[in-house]
Design a protein around this motif. Structure first.
Motif, short mmCIF file in Angstrom:
data_model
loop_
_atom_site.label_atom_id
_atom_site.label_comp_id
_atom_site.label_asym_id
_atom_site.label_seq_id
_atom_site.Cartn_x
_atom_site.Cartn_y
_atom_site.Cartn_z
N SER A 1 0.84 -1.19 0.00
CA SER A 1 0.00 0.00 0.00
C SER A 1 0.88 1.25 0.00
O SER A 1 2.03 1.20 0.44
N GLY A 2 0.33 2.34 -0.52
CA GLY A 2 1.05 3.60 -0.52
C GLY A 2 2.24 3.66 -1.45
O GLY A 2 3.22 4.36 -1.15
N ARG A 3 2.17 2.98 -2.57
CA ARG A 3 3.30 2.97 -3.50
C ARG A 3 3.56 4.35 -4.08
O ARG A 3 2.63 5.03 -4.48
N PRO A 4 4.82 4.77 -4.15
CA PRO A 4 5.14 6.01 -4.87
C PRO A 4 4.81 5.85 -6.35
O PRO A 4 5.05 4.79 -6.94
N SER A 5 4.30 6.91 -6.96
CA SER A 5 3.90 6.81 -8.36
C SER A 5 5.07 6.58 -9.29
O SER A 5 4.90 6.11 -10.41
N ILE A 6 6.27 6.89 -8.84
CA ILE A 6 7.45 6.74 -9.69
C ILE A 6 7.81 5.26 -9.89
O ILE A 6 8.51 4.91 -10.83
N THR A 7 7.36 4.40 -8.99
CA THR A 7 7.70 2.98 -9.12
C THR A 7 6.82 2.31 -10.16
O THR A 7 5.67 2.70 -10.36
N ASN A 8 7.38 1.33 -10.85
CA ASN A 8 6.60 0.63 -11.88
C ASN A 8 6.80 -0.88 -11.83
O ASN A 8 6.57 -1.57 -12.82
N ALA A 9 7.24 -1.36 -10.68
CA ALA A 9 7.45 -2.80 -10.56
C ALA A 9 7.46 -3.20 -9.09
O ALA A 9 7.60 -2.35 -8.20
N LEU A 10 7.33 -4.49 -8.85
CA LEU A 10 7.38 -5.05 -7.50
C LEU A 10 8.33 -6.24 -7.51
O LEU A 10 8.54 -6.86 -8.55
N GLY A 11 8.90 -6.52 -6.36
CA GLY A 11 9.84 -7.61 -6.35
C GLY A 11 10.05 -8.23 -4.99
O GLY A 11 9.49 -7.78 -3.99
N TRP A 12 10.84 -9.29 -4.99
CA TRP A 12 11.27 -9.97 -3.77
C TRP A 12 12.79 -10.00 -3.74
O TRP A 12 13.44 -10.27 -4.77
N LEU A 13 13.33 -9.75 -2.58
CA LEU A 13 14.77 -9.84 -2.37
C LEU A 13 15.02 -10.72 -1.15
O LEU A 13 14.12 -10.97 -0.35
N ARG A 14 16.25 -11.18 -1.01
CA ARG A 14 16.63 -11.95 0.17
C ARG A 14 18.04 -11.58 0.59
O ARG A 14 18.84 -11.11 -0.23
N ASN A 15 18.32 -11.78 1.86
CA ASN A 15 19.65 -11.52 2.37
C ASN A 15 20.61 -12.60 1.89
O ASN A 15 20.30 -13.79 1.98
N VAL A 16 21.75 -12.16 1.41
CA VAL A 16 22.83 -13.08 1.02
C VAL A 16 24.03 -12.75 1.89
O VAL A 16 24.51 -11.61 1.87
N PRO A 17 24.53 -13.71 2.68
CA PRO A 17 25.65 -13.42 3.58
C PRO A 17 26.82 -12.77 2.87
O PRO A 17 27.30 -13.26 1.84
N GLY A 18 27.25 -11.63 3.41
CA GLY A 18 28.39 -10.93 2.84
C GLY A 18 28.09 -10.08 1.63
O GLY A 18 28.96 -9.36 1.15
N LYS A 19 26.84 -10.15 1.13
CA LYS A 19 26.50 -9.42 -0.10
C LYS A 19 25.28 -8.53 0.03
O LYS A 19 24.90 -7.86 -0.92
N GLY A 20 24.66 -8.54 1.19
CA GLY A 20 23.48 -7.71 1.38
C GLY A 20 22.24 -8.34 0.78
O GLY A 20 22.16 -9.56 0.61
N ARG A 21 21.27 -7.51 0.44
CA ARG A 21 20.02 -8.00 -0.12
C ARG A 21 20.14 -8.09 -1.64
O ARG A 21 20.55 -7.13 -2.29
#
Length: 121
Positions: free
Chosen positions: A24-44
């Motif tokens: 909810s409340g998406r900024p209008s500038i965004t045009n996609a959605l996604g999933w990320l995950r934590n990777v040790p030593g590399k961030g998301r």
């Protein structure tokens, strides 16, 4: 922006889980959605993304053929169907709003609380 993930848990290798995220409340500038995950030593790192415009999808090489991202616009919800799970898929998974460009997903700096996925061997 509010992103509320659910659906994580513990599963044995080879099993399946489905993650959900209400957006909810998406900024209008965004045009996609996604999933990320934590990777040790590399961030998301991006796991999967889906474009608003035509539903094009992006998957990281590590999950291609096993994970499927989808969305239900009427429910403002995106999903991540995860099959054939491996111990290396163990991580905290985050829903994200971002930008789609040239066939790839670029995350914005808006995050939910994350949902933990643990895959045991």
């Amino acid at each position: 922006v509010q992103l509320v993930e659910s659906g994580g848990g513990e599963v044995q290798a080879g099993g399946s889980l489905r993650l959900s995220c209400v957006v909810s409340g998406r900024p209008s500038i965004t045009n996609a959605l996604g999933w990320l995950r934590n990777v040790p030593g590399k961030g998301r790192k991006t796991v999967a993304g889906i474009s608003d415009n035509d539903g094009d999808t992006y998957y990281a090489d590590a999950v291609k053929g096993r994970f499927t991202i989808s969305r239900d616009n009427a429910k403002d919800t995106i999903y991540l169907e995860m099959n054939s799970l491996k111990p290396e898929d163990t991580s905290t998974y985050y829903c994200n709003v971002g930008t789609w460009y040239d066939g790839e997903y670029y995350p914005d700096n808006h995050w939910g609380q994350g949902t933990q996925v643990t895959v045991s061997s």
